[in-house]
Write a protein that holds these residues in place. Structure first.
Motif: not given
Lengths: 465, 248
Positions: A350, A354, A377-378, A380-381, A384, B47-52, B178, B181-182
Motif C-alpha cells: 500500500p 504513495q 494516482r490511479k 491511490r484512487e 482510497f 486528487y493526488n490522494s485518491g479522493d476523486r 508526501f 506521510k513520508y
C-alpha cells in the motif's frame, strides 16, 4: 518489515548512502549525453511508446503469431499463468533433457517466482552468470536492488571482500582483477552446464525470435553453449516486427546505461539447424502472465509498455535516496510502484503508490512515455476506494473538501488557523513541533504565517479604498 | 484585460505577501486583477490522494468562479498545473464540465509565464539586491513549462545575480501530503536541496511555489541556517510593500 522501516534503515546506512550518491550522478549524466546523439529524441520516444502500445492493444494476436513462428523454427512455446508455473515448466524441461547443471543470464521475471530457489530445491545446480546477479547469488541470494544493475548498492570494497571470502582467493583491489576472477570461475560453469536460462528483452512476433540486450557476453554463452536454452519473459514483451526492435533499441541502451548500443545484442531464432554451428538443440520459450493480463485490463495498463531500462529509478529522487531494497519486491522505483502492487496485490504494497512526490522526473525520461505519476494516482484512487488508507487520512481528506466547499466557513477556519499558527511560531516565527504534523516537524521547522489570511487583508485593502 | 487571480489556499493561509506581490506585478503590467472572493482550494490534495469526488467538487467550484475571466493566473506552478493539466481527467465522464474545464485550462497560467509571455513585462518594480539561486518546482517545470520565464524576469533586475545550483530541477521533497506521510524521506530530499543552495553561497533561494518554500525554509532553519532567505519569485520581483503584511 514495511516500506517505511526499510527506507529508514537505508537512510541511516552510511555506506549505502555513499554508494547511491555515486550511482545517481553516473546514470543521469550518461543518459543525457547519449541522447544527444539522436536527431529527434521526443519523436523517437513517441514512436517507441506507440510501438509498445500497438503490441499491447492486440497482445493476444501478436502472441499467437509469435507462437506460430517460434514453433515453425523448432522452438517450444510454453505458457505460465502463475509464477509457480514458471518453476514447474523449467524443472520439467530439466528433467526431460536430463539436465543437472543450469547457467542463467539475467532475468527479472525469474525473480518473481524465485526460480533459483525452486531449482535448488529440486536438486538442480544453478549459477547466475550476469556479474551483478552472480555477486548477489554468492552473497546468499541477496535480492537485486535495481533492474539493470542488480548489485548497484554495493561498492568495490564490498565485492572484493565477498570474492575473497567465497572464492578463497586473495583480496583484489582493482575492478579488472575482480572481473578476471569472476570470469575464471564462470568459464568453468559455462563449459560444464547442460542447460541455459535467459530472460527476454523482446519477443519478435514476425520471426519468433527472442532479443537479448547485454554487456558481458554471458547471455550469448548461456544461450549457445548448452544444448538446451530456455528463455523466460513476460507476455507483454512481444513486439510485432524486427523493425520495431530497431526503433526501441535506439532508446533502450541510451536510456539504461547511456550506451549508444549495448556490447551485445543477441537475436535468437529457432533451434540449431542442420549444418549450423551455433545455437541450442532444444529451445523453449516460457511466456509469463503472472498478473499481466489483469493489468492489461486495468487502469494502469500503460505500465506494460515498460522495456526495463531503469531510467525511471535512475532519475527518481526518492529511489536515489532510499535505494531499491526499500521497495520490498522485484521491481523498485517508479515502475515498481505500479508493477509491484499490480502483481502481488495493492493491499500487500500500500505504500508504493504513495511514496512519490509525483515530481514526474520519471515520466519525462521514460523512453516509452509511461505516465508514471498518473498511474500512481490511479492506484491511490483505488486505495482510497478500497479503504486501504488509514481512517484518519480518509477523514482528513473528506473534511478538507467539505470545508473548502463552504467559503464562509473556510474563511473562518483559516482565520483561526492563521492566528493559531502564528502563536505556535512564537517570536522566531518558526514552529518546532506541529500537533498532528510530526511527519513534518521531526526533521523540519514550519515557518509560521503572519497571522492574517490574504482574504482578510485584501478585504481590508478593498474597503480602505 | 481582466485577470482572475487564484490566490491558492496555501498562500491565503501561510504567506499573503506573495499574493499582494503577484497582484502588484500583474497590475504593473496593465492587468485588471479580479480576486473571486469565494475561492478556496483547487482540489489537488484530494486528487493526488485518491479522493476523486472531493477533488471534483472543488474543481467544479474553481471552474464556475473563474470561467468568466479572460485569464486565470496563480502564483504557483502546482495549482495552475492542477487546473490546466488535470481538470480534464477529473471531468472525463462529464462532457459539459469537461468542455468548461478545458476552456478554463486553456487560459490558465503560472504567474511568471503570464508576466513574460502574455503581459510581456519589460520592467519589474522590485528592489531586491543580492545573489540568488533559483529552484525549479516540479509542476511548474514539468507541467507548465516554467524554466526561462523566472530567470528572464530576474535578469531584468540589475541588482540580482543568479547563481545556478547543479540539481536545480530535482524535487525538494515536498510532494504535498508526501511531506507528512513520508517525513523522513521528504526531509532527506529537502536536506540535499538545502546543501546545494548553501553551496552556491546565495543570499536567497527563489522559487515559485509556496509548498516548496515552506519545505526548504523549514529544513534550512532546522539545520540552523537563519540567514539564507527563501523567497517567492513574486516577492523578489515586486519588492516589499507595507500593506501586504510581508515577512522580513
Amino acid at each position: 518489515m514495511h516500506f517505511k522501516e526499510r527506507a529508514h534503515a537505508s537512510l541511516g546506512d552510511a555506506q549505502l548512502q555513499q554508494n547511491l550518491k555515486k550511482f545517481k550522478t553516473k546514470f543521469v549524466t550518461t543518459r543525457r549525453e547519449a541522447l544527444t546523439e539522436l536527431d529527434d529524441v521526443e519523436g523517437t520516444r513517441e514512436a517507441a511508446g506507440a510501438i509498445r502500445q500497438r503490441a499491447l492493444d492486440d497482445l493476444d494476436a501478436w502472441l499467437e503469431l509469435f507462437e506460430t513462428n517460434a514453433t515453425a523454427r523448432g522452438a517450444v512455446v510454453l505458457w505460465a499463468d502463475t509464477p509457480a508455473d514458471v518453476n514447474r515448466h523449467v524443472i520439467d524441461i530439466a528433467r526431460r533433457h536430463g539436465s543437472n547443471k543450469i547457467i542463467k543470464s539475467k532475468s527479472m521475471v525469474s525473480e518473481e517466482s524465485a526460480l533459483d530457489h525452486a531449482l535448488e530445491s529440486a536438486g538442480l545446480t544453478v549459477v547466475e552468470t550476469d556479474l551483478g546477479e552472480y555477486i548477489l547469488q554468492i552473497n546468499d541470494y541477496e535480492p537485486p536492488s535495481h533492474i539493470i544493475g542488480p548489485a548497484l548498492h554495493k561498492n568495490k570494497a564490498e565485492v572484493a571482500e565477498l570474492f575473497a571470502a567465497k572464492h578463497g582467493t586473495s583480496r583484489k583491489s582493482e575492478i579488472s582483477d575482480m572481473c578476471l576472477e569472476a570470469r575464471k570461475v564462470l568459464r568453468s560453469h559455462y563449459l560444464s552446464a547442460d542447460m541455459g536460462i535467459s530472460g527476454g528483452n523482446f519477443f519478435v512476433a514476425e520471426t519468433g525470435s527472442v532479443v537479448l540486450v547485454t554487456n558481458e557476453c554471458n547471455a550469448t554463452l548461456t544461450t549457445t553453449l548448452p544444448k538446451v536454452h530456455v528463455a523466460i519473459s513476460g507476455i507483454e514483451k512481444v513486439v510485432p516486427t524486427l523493425e520495431d526492435v530497431a526503433t526501441l533499441m535506439r532508446l533502450l541502451p541510451r536510456s539504461a546505461t547511456g550506451q549508444s548500443i549495448s556490447n551485445y545484442v543477441d537475436i535468437l531464432t529457432g533451434v540449431k539447424g542442420e549444418g549450423e554451428f551455433h545455437g541450442a538443440e532444444h529451445m523453449y520459450f516460457i511466456l509469463v502472465d503472472a498478473g499481466r493480463a489483469r493489468v492489461l485490463g486495468s487502469e494502469v495498463k500503460e505500465a506494460l509498455r515498460c522495456i526495463r531500462c531503469g531510467a525511471c529509478m535512475n532519475h527518481c529522487p526518492v529511489y536515489q535516496n532510499i535505494g531499491g531494497h526499500s521497495y520490498g519486491w522485484v521491481y523498485p522505483g517508479p515502475i515498481g510502484s505500479i508493477l509491484t502492487p499490480s502483481y502481488i496485490g495493492l493491499e500487500n504494497a500500500p505504500d508504493l503508490p504513495q511514496a512519490s512526490t509525483m515530481c514526474n522526473q520519471c515520466g519525462v525520461v521514460c523512453p516509452v512515455k509511461i505516465p508514471l505519476p498518473d498511474l500512481q494516482r490511479k492506484l491511490r484512487e483505488e486505495e482510497f476506494r478500497r479503504e486501504l488508507r488509514p481512517w484518519s487520512e480518509r477523514f482528513g481528506l473528506r473534511a478538507w473538501s467539505w470545508l473548502a466547499s463552504r467559503p464562509s466557513l473556510f474563511a473562518l477556519a483559516t482565520r483561526i488557523g492563521a492566528r493559531a499558527l502564528k502563536v505556535l511560531g512564537g517570536r522566531e516565527r518558526l514552529i518546532h513541533r506541529l500537533p498532528l504534523g510530526g511527519g513534518w516537524t521531526d526533521g523540519r521547522d514550519m515557518p509560521a504565517p503572519a497571522g492574517r489570511t490574504f482574504r482578510d487583508l485584501y478585504a481590508r485593502r478593498g474597503s480602505g479604498r | 484585460m481582466r485577470v482572475g487571480f487564484f490566490v491558492t489556499c496555501l498562500v491565503d493561509l501561510m504567506r499573503p505577501s506573495i499574493a499582494f506581490a503577484a497582484i502588484r506585478l500583474l497590475e504593473s503590467g496593465g492587468a485588471q486583477v479580479l480576486v473571486p472572493p469565494t475561492q478556496t482550494c483547487c482540489g489537488q490534495p484530494g486528487y493526488n490522494s485518491g479522493d476523486r469526488s472531493g477533488a471534483k467538487a472543488l474543481a467544479a467550484k474553481v471552474v464556475s468562479e473563474f470561467e468568466e475571466c479572460e485569464y486565470l493566473v496563480a502564483p504557483s506552478g502546482s495549482c495552475s498545473g492542477m487546473i490546466k493539466t488535470h481538470y480534464a481527467d477529473l471531468f472525463r465522464d462529464d462532457p459539459e464540465l469537461l468542455s468548461r474545464a478545458s476552456a478554463l485550462g486553456a487560459k490558465t497560467y503560472e504567474l511568471t509565464d503570464f508576466l513574460v509571455n502574455v503581459l510581456k513585462l519589460d520592467r519589474v518594480p522590485g528592489g531586491f539586491s543580492g545573489r540568488v539561486t533559483y529552484h525549479d518546482s516540479c509542476a511548474g517545470l514539468r507541467e507548465m513549462g516554467v524554466k526561462q520565464q523566472p530567470r528572464a524576469l530576474l535578469a531584468r533586475n540589475a541588482d540580482v545575480t543568479l547563481i545556478e545550483m547543479p540539481d536545480c530541477e530535482t524535487c525538494c521533497g515536498f510532494g504535498g501530503t508526501f511531506s507528512i506521510k513520508y517525513g523522513e524521506i521528504s526531509t532527506r530530499m529537502a536536506d540535499n536541496k538545502c546543501q546545494q543552495i548553501v553551496d552556491t553561497g546565495a543570499d536567497a533561494v527563489v522559487l515559485g511555489d509556496l509548498g516548496c518554500i515552506l519545505n526548504i525554509e523549514g529544513r534550512l532553519r532546522r539545520r540552523g541556517d537563519m540567514k539564507t532567505k527563501v523567497m517567492h519569485i513574486a516577492e523578489v520581483l515586486a519588492g516589499d510593500s507595507s500593506e501586504s503584511g510581508a515577512r522580513g
